[in-house]
Design a protein around this motif. Structure first.
Motif, PDB file in Angstrom:
ATOM      1  N   GLU A 611      84.074 -21.835  69.587  1.00 24.97           N
ATOM      2  CA  GLU A 611      84.943 -22.897  70.092  1.00 24.97           C
ATOM      3  C   GLU A 611      86.397 -22.461  69.945  1.00 24.97           C
ATOM      4  O   GLU A 611      86.811 -21.974  68.894  1.00 24.97           O
ATOM      5  CB  GLU A 611      84.700 -24.206  69.350  1.00 24.97           C
ATOM      6  N   ILE A 612      87.147 -22.623  71.024  1.00 18.52           N
ATOM      7  CA  ILE A 612      88.584 -22.348  71.036  1.00 18.52           C
ATOM      8  C   ILE A 612      89.300 -23.686  71.008  1.00 18.52           C
ATOM      9  O   ILE A 612      89.134 -24.514  71.910  1.00 18.52           O
ATOM     10  CB  ILE A 612      88.995 -21.546  72.278  1.00 18.52           C
ATOM     11  N   LEU A 613      90.092 -23.932  69.954  1.00 14.96           N
ATOM     12  CA  LEU A 613      90.802 -25.197  69.793  1.00 14.96           C
ATOM     13  C   LEU A 613      92.293 -24.981  70.016  1.00 14.96           C
ATOM     14  O   LEU A 613      92.800 -23.860  69.988  1.00 14.96           O
ATOM     15  CB  LEU A 613      90.558 -25.770  68.393  1.00 14.96           C
ATOM     16  N   GLY A 614      92.991 -26.098  70.207  1.00 15.35           N
ATOM     17  CA  GLY A 614      94.450 -26.060  70.255  1.00 15.35           C
ATOM     18  C   GLY A 614      95.023 -25.473  71.518  1.00 15.35           C
ATOM     19  O   GLY A 614      96.145 -24.957  71.500  1.00 15.35           O
ATOM     20  N   ILE A 615      94.309 -25.526  72.643  1.00 16.57           N
ATOM     21  CA  ILE A 615      94.852 -25.049  73.909  1.00 16.57           C
ATOM     22  C   ILE A 615      95.850 -26.085  74.416  1.00 16.57           C
ATOM     23  O   ILE A 615      95.568 -27.282  74.449  1.00 16.57           O
ATOM     24  CB  ILE A 615      93.731 -24.815  74.927  1.00 16.57           C
ATOM     25  N   SER A 616      97.030 -25.642  74.810  1.00 20.01           N
ATOM     26  CA  SER A 616      98.120 -26.538  75.203  1.00 20.01           C
ATOM     27  C   SER A 616      97.678 -27.493  76.303  1.00 20.01           C
ATOM     28  O   SER A 616      96.925 -27.117  77.209  1.00 20.01           O
ATOM     29  CB  SER A 616      99.325 -25.717  75.662  1.00 20.01           C
ATOM     30  N   SER A 617      98.190 -28.712  76.212  1.00 21.53           N
ATOM     31  CA  SER A 617      97.846 -29.716  77.226  1.00 21.53           C
ATOM     32  C   SER A 617      98.426 -29.370  78.586  1.00 21.53           C
ATOM     33  O   SER A 617      97.984 -29.907  79.604  1.00 21.53           O
ATOM     34  CB  SER A 617      98.349 -31.097  76.778  1.00 21.53           C
ATOM     35  N   ASP A 618      99.438 -28.497  78.637  1.00 19.67           N
ATOM     36  CA  ASP A 618     100.010 -28.084  79.916  1.00 19.67           C
ATOM     37  C   ASP A 618      99.192 -26.997  80.586  1.00 19.67           C
ATOM     38  O   ASP A 618      99.418 -26.680  81.746  1.00 19.67           O
ATOM     39  CB  ASP A 618     101.444 -27.571  79.701  1.00 19.67           C
ATOM     40  N   SER A 619      98.264 -26.409  79.848  1.00 18.52           N
ATOM     41  CA  SER A 619      97.480 -25.294  80.391  1.00 18.52           C
ATOM     42  C   SER A 619      96.332 -25.820  81.253  1.00 18.52           C
ATOM     43  O   SER A 619      95.740 -26.860  80.952  1.00 18.52           O
ATOM     44  CB  SER A 619      96.912 -24.428  79.263  1.00 18.52           C
TER      45      SER A 619
END
Length: 1248
Positions: A611-619
Motif C-alpha cells: 500500500e502506498i499512502l500519502g499521495i497528494s490530493s492534487d495528483s
C-alpha cells in the motif's frame, strides 16, 4: 701508457721516477716512504691549487698520477701500458658533484670492477671516511655507494672512492659535496584566535610559529611577559587562562635571529545587557502606539523585545521579537483601550531585564460592531417597541444610537426612516401602518463616527404576532446533522416555530414545524454540504417575522465513492503508471486530502499486499516502481478525507512490460548425432526469470582448438516458444565445438547458458545404392551396393522395413560382404518402406529410403469375431472385426451382410455396409426368431469369402425391459436404485445388477422396481448395470453411476437425565462441522415392532431403511394440523430446525417447524436419528413447493451413513423399570444419526 700532466717538469718527474724505481728495486721501506710522503704533499698542494684536475693510479703500493684536460701544464710524462698488471681495478662509475639541503640524505655513487672483485673505500679531503663512529648516520651501501643521512655542514667536502684488490688500488676522480643551509624568517603557522567566554570562564590560546632556524614563542599582556625568559618554548606556546573576569588583548611573540613577529588574541568576557530606558509614547492612534527608548547599554545590543498587555490584566505579556531600532510602532491594538508597554534588550549571551513599564490609551474610533440582541415587538397596531444592548466593541464612549426602519428593505438604508436615541437602549416607534411588515436596523456611534448596522429584523404590525427569534445559530454536529438554537422573542404566547431551510443557494426550500423549544436538531442531511436557515415564531394570532438567513455546513465524512476512471500503463518492465480521476463531487463528502494505492502481485514471487499512502490530493497519477518484471498486478485506488478512507476502486489487472530473460535456458544437453551433426536440447528458463513471452531460442556455437575459440561464432535461431531441441548440421567431423543457448523475448536476447563442449564423431558412410524387386510369391528382393564414400572399411549393413501404415518395422543386420536379402510375407495391396544404411568403425551412416506398393487383390480372408451387441424383438445390432492384416489384400471399401431366417431355406437377404463400418443393425426382423448371419469384406478388386455363419435370436414380443433406471438415494455405505416397469407386468425373469467393475452381482425379483445396494465404501464412485437376460440372445443393459456420501459426523449423542413418567427424555445432540453447508434438520423417531414379546430391530444399519415414507412426510412439511392417529407403528418426523440445537427433549408434544413431537408411548422402544437437508450448487428444481416431485424424480440422491449403533428408547411407567432402561443404555454405544438431502443432487448424510 700512462700520462701525467705536471705543473713543473723539473720536480714532479724526479719524484715519480724515484718512487717508481725504489719500489721496483725493493728498496728499504723507510727511503720509499720518505719519497712517497713528499709526493703526497706535492700532489695535495697541486690539488688545492687546481681542484678537480688530478686522477691517481696506484700500481701496487706505488703511485703515478694521470692528469687530464690541464692546459696550463706544458709537458707530459708517459709510462708503458704493460706496466699495469692483469685484473687491475677499474672505476666504472665515480662520484659526481652533488648539492643537498641540510638534514636531507646525500648519496655518492661508486662502482668498480677487477679480478678479483675490488673492495671499495671512501676518502674525504684525502682522508679515509670512518663509517663506524657516527651513530650510523654515514654508511657504505652494498653497491659501494656512500650514503649520508641528516647531512650537516661538516659533511661538505671533496669525496673520492678507492677500489682495491690484490692487483692494486685505483682512485676515482674526486667530486665535491655541498651542504646547503636554508634560512627562513619566522612566521605563524597557527596564529592565535579571538575568544568570547562567560564571566569566570577558562580558555586556552594556542600560538605556533615556524622558520629556519625555529623561532622562540612567548606570550605578553601589554608590556608584561607571561612566559619566563629561561623557559621559552620553541615553535609552539599554549596560554592557559582561568577565572577570566575582564576582557583583554593577549600578544603572541615569535623571534629568531632572522626577525621578530607578533599576533594578538582578543579575549572578550560576555555579560547580559542592562535594561533599556523607560519607553516614551510619541504617537497614538486607535489601533497603534509608537514608542521610543534609550538603549542603556554601552556594549552592542543584538536586538530588542517589546512586551505589551492590557493594563490591569493578569494575562501574560505579548512579545514583539527582533526589533533592531530604538523606535517601534506597535499595531493591532484595540481602540480606546489602555495598555502597558516595556522593552527588553538582547545580546549574544541572552536577554537582559525589562525596562520600567509605561501605560497609555489608544484613541477612540467608531464602533466596530453593531448593537447586540436587537428585538422588536408590537405595543399596538401602529407602535412597536425596539430594544437592544451595547455593542461588543464600542471603541470609545457611545454617544447614542440610530434606529432605521422601512416597509421596503430593498431600498438603500439612506432612504429608510431614521429615529435617533440619545443614551438609552430602548425606544418606541409610532405612526406605523397596520398589518405591514417592517424591517428594523440599529447602529451605535461615538464622537468619531457611526458603527456598523445590525442585520435587519422584521416585525409585523399586528397585535399578538410574535417577533423574530433572537440569537439564531447553527452548529454542525455530524456529517448528517446540524443543531439549531435560538432565544425566544419577547412575546406572550408562542405555539410553535417554523424552520425554513435549503441545500445551498439554489436548493429547494423545506419547511419544518417544531415545538416551542429553544433548539432543534435537523438530521438526514448530506455530508460536507452548505445549508441555509431561517426561523419564525408562531402564535395563535399568526406567524411572526422570520430571522435573517444563516448558514452552516455539515461535517466531512469518508468519500462514498471511489476514484473514477482507473487506468494503468507499464512504461517499463519494473514500473506501472496508475492514473485516476477524483470521486464525483457530490460523493466526495469533504475535501480530498490524499490518495492511497493498494497493489499485489498475482503470479510473481512477491505475493504480499502493498500500500502506498500519502499521495497528494492534487495528483491524478502515480508511478509504482521496483516491481517484478512481466508480472500481473491487481491495483486499486482509494480517496481519503480528514475523516478517513472511502471505498476502494474496482481492481485493475495489468502486467508489467516485458524484458529480456535474466535466466538462461535450463538443462542444456549436447549429443553428437553423427560426424557432422549435433543435437542440442534444453528446457525453458525458470518462469520467474523469463520476464516475458518467450518468442524463441538461439543456439550459439563455435569451433574450439586447444581450449580456445577458433573462427567466427555461428548462430541458429528457433522461432518457436515451445521448442526444446535443435539439430545443428554442417559441422566438421572429429571436431570440438562449444554450444550455448539463449532465450529471447520481444525485448531481445536473455542470458546465455553455460558453454557445453562436444566433439563430433568420425565420418560415417554415405547412402548405399538400393534396388527393390517385388515378386508374385508375396516376397520382395532387396539388393544393394556399397556407398561411394565409405570413410574407411565397411563393417556391415542395417536394413529396416515394414508396412507404411504400421508403426513397427523389422530390423536386420548384414555383414560387409552380403549384398541382397529376400523379404517374405509381403502383403498385397500395401505400401512398404525399406531403409538401408552402411556401417564403418564410427557407426551407421545415412539411410537410403525406398518405397514399393504391391497391387491390390480381393480379400483372401473373412471378417473376424462376428457377434451381437444387443437385440430387440425386431432388430439385432451386429459387430465384427476386419479380416486379418495379411488377408485384406488392400483397402477395405465395404462389407456385405447375408442373413436369413433359419426356417426359410432359400430366401437370404444381402445388405451392403458402406462405408466400411464394422457395426450394423438389422431391423424389420420377426420376433422370437433365429437368424443365420454372415459377413464378407470387399476391396476395389472385389469381395472376399464370407465368414462362418452365426445365429442370433430376436426377443419375444411380450419381453418387457425396465426403463428410467436411476439412483434414487445415495448414502455413506449404500445406494438405493430404482427403475420403472409397465403396469400389470408380471414376469418371472429376474433382473441382475452388476457393480464394482462386475465383481458383485445381485439378482432382483422381476416385479421389483427398486433395490438397496449395501456394504459400500464411503465417498467412492460406483457404476451399476441393470440387465434382464431373458434368453440366450442376451438382453438390454442400463448403466448409472453414483458416488457414496462422505463421512460427515463423528461424535455421539448423550442422554441427559432419564425418561420421565410423561414419556419425555432429553438428549444432547452432536455438533455439526462448520464447513458443512446444511439447510435444515429433521428429528426422526422410528418405533420398533414387537415379536414374541421382544422388540425387533428392522435393520442392522439405517442404510437399509426404506425412506419413502419419510421423504413423503418431509414433502408434506408445514402442515399445521395432523388429524387422526396412525394405527400401524411407522417412523415419523418429530421436529424441524434450521439450526440444530445442542439439546432436544423427545416426546414433549410440541410442534417444531410444522411437525408434532409426539409423546412417547409407555412400554414402547424407539430408535431416533437426525435428518439434515444440505445445500448444493446444482438444482433440478426451481420451486421449493415442488419438493416431493423433485425428490422423487431427481436423478441422483446421495445419503451418507456413519453407523455406530442406534439409540433405543424404552418408556416405562414404573420407576423400577427405569433401572432396566439405564442398564440397557449403558450396554449400548449412544450416537446420533444425521441424514441430509437437497432437492438437486440430493445428499442425505447419516450418522448414528
Amino acid at each position: 701508457m700512462i700520462f701525467e700532466k705536471l705543473p713543473d717538469p723539473t720536480v714532479l718527474p724526479v719524484l715519480l721516477a724515484s718512487v717508481y724505481h725504489l719500489k721496483k728495486a725493493n728498496c728499504s721501506c723507510s727511503v720509499y716512504l720518505v719519497f712517497l710522503s713528499f709526493l703526497h704533499q706535492f700532489l695535495a698542494y697541486e690539488q688545492l691549487r687546481n681542484p678537480g684536475t688530478l686522477s691517481r693510479v696506484v700500481i701496487g703500493d706505488f703511485m703515478s698520477y694521470y692528469i687530464t684536460n690541464m692546459k696550463s701544464f706544458k709537458s707530459y710524462i708517459s709510462f708503458a701500458e704493460d706496466q699495469i698488471p692483469r685484473g687491475f681495478p677499474t672505476i666504472d662509475m665515480g662520484p659526481q658533484l652533488k648539492v643537498v639541503e641540510r638534514t636531507r640524505t646525500a648519496t655518492m655513487l661508486c662502482a668498480a670492477s677487477g679480478n678479483p672483485d675490488p673492495e671499495i673505500t671512501w676518502f674525504k679531503d684525502f682522508l679515509p671516511v670512518d663509517t663506524s663512529n657516527n651513530n650510523g648516520r654515514i654508511k657504505q651501501l652494498r653497491s659501494g655507494a656512500l650514503q649520508i643521512e641528516l647531512s650537516e655542514e661538516s659533511d661538505q667536502g671533496k669525496y673520492e672512492c678507492v677500489a682495491t684488490n690484490s692487483a692494486g688500488t685505483r682512485y676515482s676522480a674526486p667530486a665535491n659535496l655541498y651542504v646547503r643551509v636554508r634560512r627562513v624568517p619566522p612566521r605563524f603557522s597557527i596564529p592565535p584566535t579571538n575568544h568570547e567566554i562567560m564571566p569566570g570562564g577558562s580558555v586556552n590560546i594556542t600560538c605556533v610559529a615556524v622558520g629556519s632556524p625555529m623561532p622562540y614563542v612567548k606570550w605578553m599582556l601589554g608590556a608584561e611577559d607571561l612566559t619566563p625568559e629561561d623557559d621559552m618554548p620553541i615553535g609552539r606556546n599554549v596560554l592557559e587562562l582561568n577565572d577570566v573576569r575582564q576582557s583583554a588583548n593577549y600578544t603572541c611573540v615569535a623571534m629568531s635571529t632572522l626577525g621578530v613577529i607578533e599576533a594578538i588574541a582578543q579575549i572578550t568576557v560576555k555579560a547580559l545587557p542592562k535594561p533599556p530606558g523607560t519607553p516614551v509614547v510619541t504617537e497614538s492612534t486607535a489601533t497603534s502606539i509608537t514608542l521610543t527608548w534609550d538603549s542603556g547599554n554601552p556594549e552592542p545590543v543584538s536586538y530588542y523585545i517589546i512586551q505589551h498587555k492590557p493594563k490591569n490584566s493578569e494575562e501574560p505579556y505579548k512579545e514583539i521579537d527582533g526589533v533592531a531600532t530604538t523606535r517601534y510602532s506597535v499595531a493591532g491594538l484595540s481602540p480606546y483601550s489602555e495598555y502597558e508597554f516595556r522593552v527588553v534588550a538582547v545580546n549574544n549571551i541572552g536577554r537582559g531585564p525589562p525596562s520600567e513599564p509605561v501605560s497609555t490609551r489608544t484613541s477612540e474610533q467608531a464602533p466596530s460592531s453593531a448593537p447586540r440582541n436587537v428585538q422588536a415587538r408590537m405595543l399596538s397596531s401602529t407602535t412597536i417597541l425596539v430594544q437592544w444592548e451595547e455593542p461588543e466593541e464600542p471603541n470609545g464612549q457611545i454617544q447614542g444610537y440610530r434606529v432605521y426602519y422601512t416597509m421596503d428593505p430593498t431600498q438603500h438604508v439612506n432612504s429608510w426612516m431614521k429615529h435617533n436615541v440619545a443614551d438609552s437602549h430602548i425606544t418606541t416607534i409610532g405612526n406605523l401602518v397596520p398589518q405591514k411588515t417592517y424591517s428594523v436596523k440599529v447602529l451605535a456611534f461615538t464622537s468619531v463616527g457611526d458603527g456598523p448596522l445590525t442585520s435587519d429584523i422584521q416585525v409585523i404590525t399586528q397585535t399578538g404576532v410574535p417577533g423574530q427569534p433572537l440569537n439564531f445559530k447553527a452548529e454542525p454536529e455530524s456529517e448528517t446533522s446540524i443543531l439549531l438554537s435560538w432565544t425566544p422573542p419577547r412575546s406572550d404566547t408562542i405555539s410553535s416555530y417554523e424552520l425554513i431551510y435549503k441545500d445551498g443557494e439554489h436548493g429547494e426550500e423545506q419547511r419544518v414545524s417544531t415545538e416551542p423549544a429553544t433548539s432543534y436538531r435537523l438530521q438526514g442531511l448530506r455530508p460536507n454540504s452548505l445549508y441555509l436557515f431561517r426561523l419564525a415564531a408562531r402564535s395563535p394570532q399568526g406567524l411572526g417575522a422570520s430571522t435573517a438567513e444563516i448558514s452552516a455546513r455539515t461535517m466531512q465524512s469518508k468519500p462514498s465513492a471511489p476514484p473514477q476512471d482507473i487506468s494503468c500503463t507499464s512504461p517499463s518492465s519494473t514500473s506501472i503508471l496508475v492514473s485516476w480521476k477524483p470521486p464525483p463531487v457530490e460523493k466526495q463528502n469533504g475535501i480530498i486530502t490524499e490518495y492511497s494505492i493498494k497493489y499485489i502481485g498475482i503470479d510473481g514471487e512477491d505475493v504480499k499486499p502493498h500500500e502506498i499512502l500519502g499521495i497528494s490530493s492534487d495528483s491524478t497519477q502515480y508511478l509504482l516502481e521496483q516491481l517484478e518484471k512481466w508480472t500481473e498486478y491487481r491495483i486499486s485506488v482509494t480517496a481519503h478525507t480528514d475523516v478517513g478512507p472511502g471505498p476502494e476502486s474496482l481492481a485493475v489487472l495489468i502486467r508489467t512490460d516485458e524484458d529480456v530473460p535474466s535466466g538462461p535456458p535450463r538443462k542444456v544437453e549436447v549429443e553428437a548425432v553423427n560426424s557432422t551433426a549435433v543435437k542440442v536440447s534444453w528446457r525453458s528458463p525458470v518462469p520467474s526469470k523469463q520476464h516475458g513471452q518467450i518468442r524463441g531460442y538461439q543456439v550459439h556455437y563455435v569451433r574450439m582448438e586447444n581450449g580456445e575459440p577458433k573462427g567466427q561464432p555461428m548462430l541458429k535461431d528457433v522461432m518457436l516458444a515451445d521448442a526444446q531441441e535443435m539439430i545443428i548440421s554442417g559441422l566438421q567431423p572429429e571436431t570440438t565445438y562449444s554450444f550455448t543457448v539463449t532465450a529471447y523475448t520481444t525485448k531481445g536476447d536473455g542470458a546465455r547458458s553455460k558453454p557445453k563442449l562436444i566433439s563430433t564423431t568420425g565420418a560415417v558412410p554415405g547412402k548405399p545404392r538400393l534396388v527393390i524387386s517385388h515378386t508374385q510369391m508375396n516376397t520382395a528382393l532387396i539388393q544393394w551396393h556399397p556407398p561411394l564414400d565409405t570413410f574407411g572399411p565397411l563393417q556391415g549393413y542395417r536394413l529396416k522395413f515394414g508396412r507404411k501404415d504400421m508403426d513397427t518395422f523389422t530390423t536386420m543386420e548384414f555383414s560387409e560382404n552380403e549384398d541382397h536379402f529376400t523379404a517374405t510375407d509381403i502383403h498385397k495391396g500395401a505400401s512398404y518402406v525399406f531403409r538401408l544404411s552402411a556401417r564403418n568403425k564410427v557407426g551407421f551412416g545415412e539411410e537410403m529410403v525406398k518405397e514399393i506398393s504391391v497391387p491390390e487383390e480381393a480379400p483372401s480372408g473373412f471378417p473376424q469375431n462376428l457377434h451381437s451387441e444387443s437385440s430387440t424383438s425386431t432388430s439385432v445390432q451386429l459387430t465384427w472385426q476386419m479380416p486379418l492384416l495379411a488377408e485384406r489384400n488392400g483397402i477395405i471399401t465395404k462389407y456385405t451382410i447375408l442373413y436369413r431366417d433359419i426356417n426359410v431355406a432359400y430366401q437370404p437377404v444381402e445388405l451392403p455396409v458402406v462405408p466400411a463400418d464394422t457395426t450394423m443393425t438389422l431391423s424389420g426382423l420377426k420376433p422370437d426368431t433365429t437368424y443365420d448371419v454372415k459377413v464378407r469384406a470387399h476391396t476395389s478388386k472385389g469381395p472376399g469369402p464370407y465368414s462362418p455363419s452365426v445365429q442370433f435370436r430376436t426377443l419375444p414380443v411380450d419381453q418387457v425391459f425396465a426403463k428410467n433406471f436411476h439412483v434414487k438415494a445415495v448414502m455413506k455405505t449404500s445406494v438405493l436404485l430404482s427403475w420403472e416397469i409397465p403396469e400389470n407386468y408380471n414376469s418371472a425373469l429376474p433382473f441382475k445388477i452388476l457393480y464394482d467393475d462386475g465383481k458383485m452381482v445381485v439378482e432382483v425379483d422381476g416385479r421389483a422396481t427398486q433395490k438397496l445396494i449395501t456394504n459400500l465404501k464411503p465417498e467412492t464412485s460406483y457404476s451399476f448395470v441393470l440387465t434382464n437376460r431373458g434368453n440366450s440372445a442376451g438382453g438390454l443393459q442400463h448403466r448409472v453411476t453414483a458416488k457414496t456420501a462422505p463421512d460427515v459426523l463423528r461424535t455421539k449423542p448423550v442422554f441427559i437425565g432419564k425418561t420421565n413418567l410423561d414419556g419425555m427424555i432429553t438428549v444432547e445432540l452432536p455438533e455439526v462441522p462448520s464447513n458443512e453447508n446444511i439447510k435444515g434438520y429433521y428429528i426422526v423417531i422410528v418405533p420398533l415392532k414387537r415379536s414374541r414379546g421382544k422388540f425387533i430391530k428392522p435393520w442392522e444399519s439405517p442404510d437399509e431403511m426404506e425412506l419413502d415414507e419419510l421423504l413423503k412426510e418431509i414433502a408434506r412439511k408445514r402442515r399445521s394440523i395432523r388429524l387422526g392417529r396412525e394405527v400401524e407403528l411407522k417412523p415419523y418426523i418429530a421436529a424441524h430446525f434450521e439450526v440444530l440445537p445442542t439439546e432436544f427433549t423427545l416426546g414433549d408434544k410440541k410442534h417444531y417447524g410444522g411437525f408434532e413431537n409426539k409423546q412417547l408411548q409407555s412400554g414402547q422402544e424407539y430408535v431416533f436419528f437426525v435428518l439434515a437437508v444440505m445445500e448444493h450448487s446444482e438444482s433440478l428444481c426451481c420451486d421449493p413447493s415442488q419438493i416431493t416431485c423433485c425428490y422423487l424424480r431427481s436423478l441422483t440422491q446421495v445419503l451418507s451413513h456413519e453407523f455406530h449403533s442406534s439409540i433405543f428408547l424404552n418408556v416405562f411407567k414404573k420407576k423400577s423399570s427405569s433401572f432396566a432402561l439405564e442398564r440397557a443404555i449403558e450396554s449400548e454405544t449412544c450416537t446420533a444419526t444425521l441424514f441430509s438431502y437437497s432437492h438437486s443432487l440430493r445428499t442425505l448424510s447419516v450418522n448414528y
